[in-house]
Design a protein around this motif. Structure first.
Motif, PDB file in Angstrom:
ATOM      1  N   ARG A 142       0.842  -1.186   0.000  1.00  0.00           N
ATOM      2  CA  ARG A 142       0.000   0.000   0.000  1.00  0.00           C
ATOM      3  C   ARG A 142       0.879   1.237   0.000  1.00  0.00           C
ATOM      4  O   ARG A 142       2.027   1.202   0.455  1.00  0.00           O
ATOM      5  N   PRO A 143       0.392   2.364  -0.484  1.00  0.00           N
ATOM      6  CA  PRO A 143       1.205   3.581  -0.556  1.00  0.00           C
ATOM      7  C   PRO A 143       1.291   4.248   0.812  1.00  0.00           C
ATOM      8  O   PRO A 143       0.594   3.879   1.762  1.00  0.00           O
ATOM      9  N   VAL A 144       2.171   5.227   0.905  1.00  0.00           N
ATOM     10  CA  VAL A 144       2.277   6.022   2.122  1.00  0.00           C
ATOM     11  C   VAL A 144       1.016   6.866   2.274  1.00  0.00           C
ATOM     12  O   VAL A 144       0.593   7.545   1.345  1.00  0.00           O
ATOM     13  N   ILE A 145       0.411   6.784   3.438  1.00  0.00           N
ATOM     14  CA  ILE A 145      -0.841   7.496   3.697  1.00  0.00           C
ATOM     15  C   ILE A 145      -0.625   8.456   4.861  1.00  0.00           C
ATOM     16  O   ILE A 145      -0.195   8.040   5.951  1.00  0.00           O
ATOM     17  N   SER A 146      -0.916   9.706   4.645  1.00  0.00           N
ATOM     18  CA  SER A 146      -0.746  10.714   5.686  1.00  0.00           C
ATOM     19  C   SER A 146      -1.643  10.395   6.879  1.00  0.00           C
ATOM     20  O   SER A 146      -2.824  10.104   6.735  1.00  0.00           O
ATOM     21  N   GLY A 147      -1.044  10.422   8.085  1.00  0.00           N
ATOM     22  CA  GLY A 147      -1.784  10.143   9.294  1.00  0.00           C
ATOM     23  C   GLY A 147      -1.822   8.682   9.669  1.00  0.00           C
ATOM     24  O   GLY A 147      -2.207   8.340  10.789  1.00  0.00           O
ATOM     25  N   ILE A 148      -1.430   7.799   8.752  1.00  0.00           N
ATOM     26  CA  ILE A 148      -1.422   6.360   9.026  1.00  0.00           C
ATOM     27  C   ILE A 148      -0.002   5.809   8.954  1.00  0.00           C
ATOM     28  O   ILE A 148       0.429   5.070   9.838  1.00  0.00           O
TER      29      ILE A 148
END
Length: 260
Positions: A142-148
């Motif tokens: 999965r891609p980098v997700i802001s806040g996660i």
């Protein structure tokens, strides 16, 4: 497989041609001579003999040839003479395949193009690789997700084991109060998250195909008898058919293990 096409004999054509002749005294009809009949043929029978002679060409040559073409060449599994026409109609040979192919491989590629439905799940691409002679594994990230997303260790706490320092074993100010060991192996690093997030694939190739030199192409004493190359045809197809907005990374680090 039975022949589904009508085949007409020379006698059928002779009868059809005779029916097209004008009617009158100048256009006599006569029955063909029987076997062993040595009776001289009259001039008035020349037209019938000519008609039957021409009909043999149409019945034994033209019609039989047309029926063979219809019966054989309309089946992509058997086509030879019009195989280039089949390929032109379906965009073959595929630009992903650089190697010269045999008739059998060309037929297989045509049949695959005719029957390919296509999907965007890994199982489809695993089967695609198998059809080409490769064994692969597909890992989804999965891609980098802001806040996660976060820097450092990203495995769930269930895979972390804490070991506390014991009195008399650790040095104050030097050793950490506790150590963290990881379980689950190196195979867990940002694996697939929600089912609607698919942006990065790592395709691990476990084997490469063996390519043999062909007579008339390779030079004796100069070129290899055989060689193991990169799976360029597979890479090309996966990049073409991969789900939209998906970056594909090919990994050859396991080839030696896969061939062992």
């Amino acid at each position: 497989m039975s022949d589904q096409f009508v085949r007409r004999s020379s006698d059928d054509y002779a009868e059809a041609f005779s029916d097209l002749h004008p009617v009158g005294a100048a256009w006599p009809r006569s029955e063909p001579p029987t076997l062993g009949d040595d009776t001289p043929r009259g001039d008035h029978e020349a037209l019938s003999d000519l008609t039957r002679g021409l009909a043999q060409i149409w019945g034994d040559k033209v019609d039989a040839r047309a029926a063979d073409l219809l019966f054989i060449e309309t089946d992509p599994r058997l086509a030879t003479e019009i195989l280039p026409d089949w390929e032109a109609a379906f965009g073959l040979p595929d630009a992903c395949s650089k190697e010269a192919q045999t008739i059998g491989l060309r037929r297989a590629a045509l049949l695959n193009r005719l029957t390919l439905l296509g999907r965007q799940d890994p199982a489809f691409f695993l089967q695609l690789a198998t059809n080409l002679g490769y064994q692969i594994r597909i890992y989804e990230y999965r891609p980098v997700i802001s806040g996660i997303s976060g820097c450092g260790e990203t495995r769930p706490t269930s895979q972390l084991t804490y070991t506390w320092a014991r009195a008399g074993a650790a040095r104050c100010g030097v050793d950490p109060m506790c150590a963290i060991s990881l379980s689950g192996g190196d195979d867990w690093v940002w694996r697939l998250g929600p089912s609607n997030i698919r942006f990065v694939w790592r395709v691990t190739i476990l084997n490469t195909r063996l390519t043999w030199a062909r007579g008339g192409v390779a030079q004796c004493g100069v070129d290899h008898h055989c060689e193991f190359g990169l799976a360029t045809d597979l890479e090309c197809l996966i990049r073409r058919l991969a789900p939209g907005h998906t970056a594909v990374i090919f990994d050859y680090s396991q080839v030696a293990i896969g061939n062992a």
